[in-house]
Design a protein around this motif. Structure first.
Motif, PDB file in Angstrom:
ATOM      1  N   ASN A   1      74.514  25.329  19.651  1.00 23.29           N
ATOM      2  CA  ASN A   1      75.531  25.254  20.698  1.00 23.29           C
ATOM      3  C   ASN A   1      74.878  25.611  22.030  1.00 23.29           C
TER       4      ASN A   1
ATOM      5  N   SER B   1      76.151  28.739  23.899  1.00 24.05           N
ATOM      6  CA  SER B   1      75.597  29.999  23.416  1.00 24.05           C
ATOM      7  C   SER B   1      74.151  30.176  23.872  1.00 24.05           C
TER       8      SER B   1
ATOM      9  N   PRO C   1      70.328  33.284  15.730  1.00 28.97           N
ATOM     10  CA  PRO C   1      70.986  34.516  16.185  1.00 28.97           C
ATOM     11  C   PRO C   1      71.183  35.565  15.086  1.00 28.97           C
TER      12      PRO C   1
ATOM     13  N   GLY D   1      71.944  37.673  20.327  1.00 30.90           N
ATOM     14  CA  GLY D   1      72.433  36.432  19.707  1.00 30.90           C
ATOM     15  C   GLY D   1      73.742  36.633  18.972  1.00 30.90           C
ATOM     16  N   GLN D   2      73.863  37.733  18.261  1.00 27.87           N
ATOM     17  CA  GLN D   2      75.105  38.045  17.550  1.00 27.87           C
ATOM     18  C   GLN D   2      76.256  38.269  18.525  1.00 27.87           C
TER      19      GLN D   2
ATOM     20  N   THR E   1      77.184  34.759  20.052  1.00 29.96           N
ATOM     21  CA  THR E   1      77.794  33.769  19.153  1.00 29.96           C
ATOM     22  C   THR E   1      79.077  34.255  18.499  1.00 29.96           C
ATOM     23  N   ARG E   2      79.198  35.553  18.276  1.00 26.99           N
ATOM     24  CA  ARG E   2      80.384  36.067  17.568  1.00 26.99           C
ATOM     25  C   ARG E   2      81.468  36.620  18.490  1.00 26.99           C
TER      26      ARG E   2
ATOM     27  N   THR F   1      80.984  33.700  23.156  1.00 26.15           N
ATOM     28  CA  THR F   1      81.246  32.253  23.142  1.00 26.15           C
ATOM     29  C   THR F   1      82.642  31.905  22.623  1.00 26.15           C
TER      30      THR F   1
END
Length: 162
Positions: A12, A15, A54, A60-61, A64-65, A68
């Motif tokens: 994505n 992200s 991620p 990254g976590q 993305t969690r 985003t």
């Protein structure tokens, strides 16, 4: 094990740009506030992301969690291999900065490397221009990267149809 250390494909773009913004913030903070120890979490993040996307990266976590999913932007899917290559470039640069700063006490040299890293991450975050992805594409055109590494990279119309 290979599944644990797999990189997402596709990625994505929203992200990816938010992670790049996080890298800019951390890199600028390290230089502006003279925090050479901050090169370690920056390097760890790149190494984690190049290894498994991620999955093992705190930044990254978070992106993305948490971040985003809460933003009003549609996912924009792009091929994963060029993004992984870009993360690899970031891993090399940030690890070099950490070794320069903490291993040899060369903070000025480390901050120059972090400045270059922050510049590349700013291009990604602000403009969606992935320098690593462009270098990856050049490598494909020159035959340095086999076509099977990223079939989607050669067929932009496949993404449009999907």
């Amino acid at each position: 094990m290979s599944r644990l250390l797999s990189f997402p494909n596709p990625v994505n773009e929203v992200s990816a740009r938010l992670v790049a913004a996080g890298v800019v913030v951390m890199s600028v903070a390290a230089v502006a506030l003279d925090l050479p120890w901050l090169t370690v979490p920056i390097a760890y993040g790149f190494i984690a992301r190049v290894s498994a996307g991620p999955r093992f990266s705190p930044l990254g976590q978070f992106v993305t969690r948490v971040l985003t999913p809460r933003l009003p932007f549609e996912a924009k899917l792009v091929p994963g291999p060029p993004k992984r290559f870009a993360q690899g470039m970031g891993a090399v640069m940030s690890t070099a900065a950490a070794v320069l700063a903490l291993g040899f006490g060369l903070t000025t040299a480390a901050y120059v490397v972090l400045g270059a890293l922050a510049a590349a991450a700013t291009l990604e975050a602000a403009l969606g221009f992935c320098l690593g992805c462009k270098i990856f594409a050049l490598g494909m055109r020159l035959g340095l990267v086999p076509e099977e590494v990223c079939a989607d990279c050669n067929d932009i119309w496949a993404r449009a149809r999907a």
